[in-house]
Design a protein around this motif. Structure first.
Motif, PDB file in Angstrom:
ATOM      1  N   TYR C  58       7.847  -4.727   2.361  1.00 31.28           N
ATOM      2  CA  TYR C  58       6.590  -5.439   2.116  1.00 31.28           C
ATOM      3  C   TYR C  58       6.099  -6.181   3.350  1.00 31.28           C
ATOM      4  CZ  TYR C  58       6.287  -4.143  -2.716  1.00 31.28           C
ATOM      5  OH  TYR C  58       6.147  -3.411  -3.863  1.00 31.28           O
ATOM      6  N   LYS C  61       4.460  -3.697   5.360  1.00 33.20           N
ATOM      7  CA  LYS C  61       3.207  -3.271   4.723  1.00 33.20           C
ATOM      8  C   LYS C  61       2.084  -4.224   5.108  1.00 33.20           C
ATOM      9  CE  LYS C  61       1.158  -2.580   0.138  1.00 33.20           C
ATOM     10  NZ  LYS C  61       1.275  -2.860  -1.288  1.00 33.20           N
ATOM     11  N   TYR C  62       2.408  -5.514   5.243  1.00 33.00           N
ATOM     12  CA  TYR C  62       1.388  -6.492   5.575  1.00 33.00           C
ATOM     13  C   TYR C  62       1.309  -6.783   7.070  1.00 33.00           C
ATOM     14  CZ  TYR C  62       0.458  -6.636   0.737  1.00 33.00           C
ATOM     15  OH  TYR C  62       0.097  -6.237  -0.534  1.00 33.00           O
ATOM     16  N   SER C 136       7.471  -9.711  -2.143  1.00 31.00           N
ATOM     17  CA  SER C 136       6.195  -9.593  -1.453  1.00 31.00           C
ATOM     18  C   SER C 136       6.330  -9.632   0.068  1.00 31.00           C
ATOM     19  CB  SER C 136       5.269 -10.721  -1.910  1.00 31.00           C
ATOM     20  OG  SER C 136       5.942 -11.957  -1.843  1.00 31.00           O
TER      21      SER C 136
END
Lengths: 252, 475, 223
Positions: C58, C61-62, C136
């Protein structure tokens, strides 16, 4: 021998006034599915125009009229997601706290079904007999979709017709811009919305646009014909009941 | 802000004809919707979290007075100051007073819709204080003298070229020949210009996505980090928030946080979720010396205990990104602080139904907003309640009201109805001729301006059915 | 009556409730005291190694980059490597965090280490995150002399060390750590939950990194 279920056909004001073919198609489909059908003559309107305009008193009056005319049947079936939604989801709330009418409304609402989902989900119809042949695209009218969960049912029955090919439009779940009185209260916004819808219909190359609500269909048909598009427009019941001899909505 | 909601219809027509705006609005339609769907599809617990979030907020609202008291205690214990304001005027006065006490000349601002609601920027300017919007979208529209057109993406209505010309017009200290053709170049320029302003600011003003009673913390959620620089570099941090932002505990906040970014932008979490509690501690090398929270009512208490109470659950999520009306006209046409479906419900509460009436009426009740609302707010139902209030007060246009009354009059009298339609429908059908449609119809101009009117088939269904039953033809 | 009294009494009137109702007071007190966690997504509830992998998934991903080192002593080398790879000067800003001190940056003499809050002139900053959130890819940083908040936002490049064992599965676990560190109901001035480098989509909805905060975030996971 088990008794056939009894169905009161709530034809809806738009079908009654503008497109009786839909009423006859609905009647045929319901009878073919093995029900005893009756059409109470005292029906006029489900009261949604009054209800959505904030006139609860008139909405209640029309609801009482509908409940009285239909509550004797095993099922109440309407060829419209929006009217069926009104009868099923909104009638009980109109009588909240009323010791006589609230229970009657709740009992009545339990019997209400939209036409296509009645056939598939209640009468377990798997196939329909129709000689219709052509490419169709299907618009998911908002109330039917979001209030009653109607999505797969019309597609299931359409796929059972050998001559039918379904070409799905982009954004089939997006509103067509009808919204009852909205389309005449805010005509420019309604037009902007239906223009987008009609463009997605056009992109499918389908011969025929179908949906389960005459209001949406009249709105989209009116726009397609004004723009000179090629797609014809009918209520899905007309194809399912093999009643496509009559001119389509707003002509060709 | 000047509310122009009574001119919504005209605003909307103008917006529909604005080619540049329509091009920009395509980004809303395509971007946000797909991103939200991807994020929510990837979290199986999403719908259950929506239920929990609704329950947490309902519980909080039912005990709002007590949670506000607990929150206030904790803020004070951590060295912060809580101020209550009943109206926008009171809030502005309190904020100005805080700024005056610090001799503030310039105030940086994180993106805050509540400060739009109370008209803070104009008020600051009138009182000799320079507000500097730091959120890139807010900064851009500040340069243009505009208001935000979307609560999460304030400049969504603008194209890159418009932004470039504004930057060139205002940033005159930079070389004229510089290349601003790329998005990155524009962003870098804004970053450079605003950096300086952060350091110069005497006071930093932010809103709050949440206020946590358990710890006395305010929470802001950003992607840029502008809210953080605003509150950390400003010597005094002022939080402005309406009273319904309170949640009981950090764990309650976690439930709702999981919905917020996913609903608004399709991210699992925003880049920065910041919990601020009190001023800097004695040993902290950075941070504001003072921390103030201004708690605003401005119509919220009037919504409690009414059919509009559920609107107070709003966390500013997904509705306008999914609304066909918003897609058609954009945010400015609404003429109010809050656009889209949530604005349609909130505006009459804040500004009165007489002023805001167009908004709950300009809805098809398609229900898409409710289907994506992270807090499960029944938005169409509340718009309908506003229409009921209008009906009671006789506020609707006379023609519409009259037309519906006539319809209901006949519909309640089936025999009369039958008699009337058995005459009217064949007439209308004849008008349609062989083409089966009518091009223009008096009294139906709203329809026929843009579409053909499908002609009725002739007899009504009930007429034809009765005839068939009588002759025994058909079943 | 003050605005405060007016507002509170309006709330009570609207709700038809009394402020001194013992039942209501008990409900509120209990909820805050219990601070029960709600639904925790299954996503982050994994054994530790899978949790770290999920965290990296994650975070990346960010837009963050990640690296893993066997012990804190490897941090100075990793920081130097990172700076070199980005053509950055060999200089970083950091706080007085004990874990960062244990890394012995003096072992990397080519690296200049400035301490304290950032004044905006640092190109790179180094922090230690108290916790990570696997669900996250989020880092949890607390304010104070150990990790000044300005280091999280002003430098263009932010390098954050986090211990593998401190990477929990959920937001709730991160909150539990904060509570354990500072006490129930207590918080430092700022707690930042950071997920990736700073970004904006405000120009035509195109996502670009480096809006106001760092344009790059490099996470160093320490075993």
């Amino acid at each position: 021998m088990t008794k056939k279920p009894t169905v009161g056909l709530f034809v809806t004001c738009l079908a009654d006034l503008f497109r009786p073919t839909v009423g006859f198609a609905a009647a045929k489909l319901i009878q073919d599915a093995g029900c005893d059908l009756e059409v109470p003559m005292a029906q006029t309107c489900c009261g949604q125009p009054a209800y959505n305009s904030g006139d609860r008193a008139d909405a209640r009056a029309l609801a009482m009229q509908a409940i009285e005319a239909f509550e004797e049947f095993d099922y109440v079936v309407a060829p419209s997601g929006s009217c069926a939604g009104m009868l099923k989801k909104h009638y009980p709330g109109l009588f909240k706290g009323d010791p006589t009418w609230e229970p009657r409304a709740i009992a009545f609402s339990a019997k209400v079904h939209e036409l296509v989902s009645f056939l598939t989900d209640v009468m377990k119809v798997e196939t329909v007999q129709s000689s219709f042949s052509g490419t169709v695209t299907y618009h998911d009218s908002c109330s039917g979709l979001r209030e009653l969960g109607i999505k797969q049912q019309p597609r299931k029955l359409l796929k059972s017709i050998p001559g039918v090919k379904i070409s799905e439009m982009k954004d089939s779940e997006v509103c067509c811009g009808f919204g009852g009185t909205f389309c005449v209260k805010y005509p420019d916004i309604s037009n902007a919305i239906v223009e987008k819808k009609v463009a997605t219909v056009d992109d499918t190359g389908a011969d025929l646009l179908l949906a389960g609500d005459i209001g949406c269909l009249m709105n989209m048909a009116g726009k397609i014909r004004r723009e000179g598009g090629r797609t014809e427009v009918r209520h899905v019941a007309e194809v399912l009941a093999d009643m496509t001899d009559v001119p389509p909505i707003a002509g060709k | 802000m000047q509310i122009t909601t009574p001119q919504f219809k005209e605003n909307a027509t103008r917006a529909i004809q604005d080619a540049s705006l329509q091009k920009a609005l395509k980004n809303v339609e395509t971007g946000f919707i797909a991103k939200r769907l991807a994020a929510t599809d990837a979290l199986p617990e999403f719908d259950a979290l929506r239920d929990n979030a609704r329950d947490i907020k309902n519980h909080t609202l039912a005990h709002l007075d007590l949670y506000l008291e607990e929150y206030e205690k904790k803020v004070t214990a951590s060295g912060g100051h809580v101020h209550f304001a009943e109206t926008a005027e009171e809030a502005r006065a309190i904020i100005l007073d805080i700024c005056r006490k610090r001799n503030a000349k310039s105030v940086t601002k994180g993106k805050s819709m509540i400060t739009e609601e109370i008209g803070l920027n104009d008020f600051f300017e009138k009182n000799g204080i320079q507000p500097v919007e730091t959120d890139l979208g807010e900064y851009i529209i500040q340069l243009r003298g505009e208001t935000p057109s979307h609560i999460i993406a304030p400049a969504v209505h603008l194209n890159k070229d418009q932004i470039e010309s504004d930057f060139r017009r205002v940033h005159t200290h930079l070389p004229a020949g510089r290349d601003l053709s790329e998005h990155e170049a524009l962003l870098n320029e804004a970053r450079q210009v605003l950096r300086k302003r952060y350091f110069e600011a005497d006071v930093g003003v932010t809103g709050a996505n949440f206020l946590i009673a358990e710890t006395g913390s305010s929470v802001i959620v950003t992607n840029e980090g502008n809210g953080d620089l605003t509150q950390t570099l400003g010597k005094c941090h002022v939080v402005v928030a309406s009273i319904e932002k309170v949640v009981p505990t950090l764990n309650d906040c976690a439930q709702i946080l999981r919905l917020l970014a996913r609903s608004a932008t399709g991210q699992d979490m925003s880049v920065y979720t910041t919990f601020s509690t009190g001023p800097k501690r004695a040993e902290d090398p950075d941070g504001p010396e003072e921390y103030h929270v201004v708690l605003l009512d401005n119509g919220r208490t009037a919504m409690l205990g009414t059919e509009f109470q559920e609107m107070l659950r709003c966390i500013r999520g997904a509705c306008m990104n999914h609304c066909p009306v918003y897609h058609a006209v954009g945010g400015h046409a609404y003429g109010a602080v809050y656009p889209g479906p949530m604005g349609a419900v909130l505006t009459p509460s804040l500004s009165g139904i007489e002023v805001g009436g167009n908004l709950p009426n300009a809805s098809t009740f398609c229900g898409r907003c409710e289907s994506v609302c992270p807090m499960r707010i029944p938005l169409p139902k509340m718009m309908r309640h506003w229409r009921e209030r209008e009906f009671e007060k006789h506020l609707q246009p006379t023609a519409a009201r009259y037309g519906l009354k006539v319809w209901a009059f006949f519909a309640k009298r089936p025999k009369l109805y039958r008699a009337a339609v058995s005459v009217a429908m064949p007439l209308l059908s004849a008008l349609g001729g062989s083409k089966r449609r009518i091009h223009s119809l008096p009294l139906a101009g709203g329809w026929t301006r843009h579409r053909e009117m499908p002609a009725p088939e002739g007899k009504t269904f009930l007429q034809a059915w009765a005839e068939r039953q009588a002759t025994g033809a058909g079943r | 009556m003050s605005a405060r009294d007016n507002i509170l009494s309006k709330v009570r009137r609207s709700l038809g409730a009394a402020g001194d109702d013992p039942q209501r007071r008990a409900t509120v007190k209990t909820r805050i005291a219990d601070a029960a966690p709600g639904l925790i997504p299954a996503r982050g509830q994994l054994p530790s190694e899978e949790r770290v992998k999920l965290f990296c998934y994650y975070a990346e991903k960010y837009g963050a980059t990640t690296a893993r080192i066997a012990s804190i002593e490897g941090l100075p080398g990793e920081v130097s490597r990172y700076l070199k790879s980005r053509n950055l000067p060999a200089s970083v800003r950091m706080g007085s965090d004990p874990l960062l001190a244990a890394a012995h940056f003096e072992s990397e003499p080519v690296l200049t280490v400035l301490t304290g809050a950032s004044d905006g002139n640092d190109l790179a900053g180094v922090s230690h995150a108290q916790a990570g959130v696997a669900e996250s890819g989020t880092l949890v940083l607390a304010s104070g002399p150990d990790n000044p908040v300005t280091i999280n936002f002003l430098p263009e490049h932010h390098i954050v060390a986090v211990k593998a064992e401190d990477i929990g599965g959920s937001l709730e676990e991160a909150f539990a750590r904060v509570t354990a560190t500072y006490g129930k109901g207590e918080m430092p001035r700022t707690v930042n939950f950071v997920t990736g480098p700073s970004r904006s989509g405000d120009i035509e909805q195109k996502i670009i990194m480096g809006a106001h905060g760092p344009r790059a975030l490099h996470i160093v996971i320490v075993d």
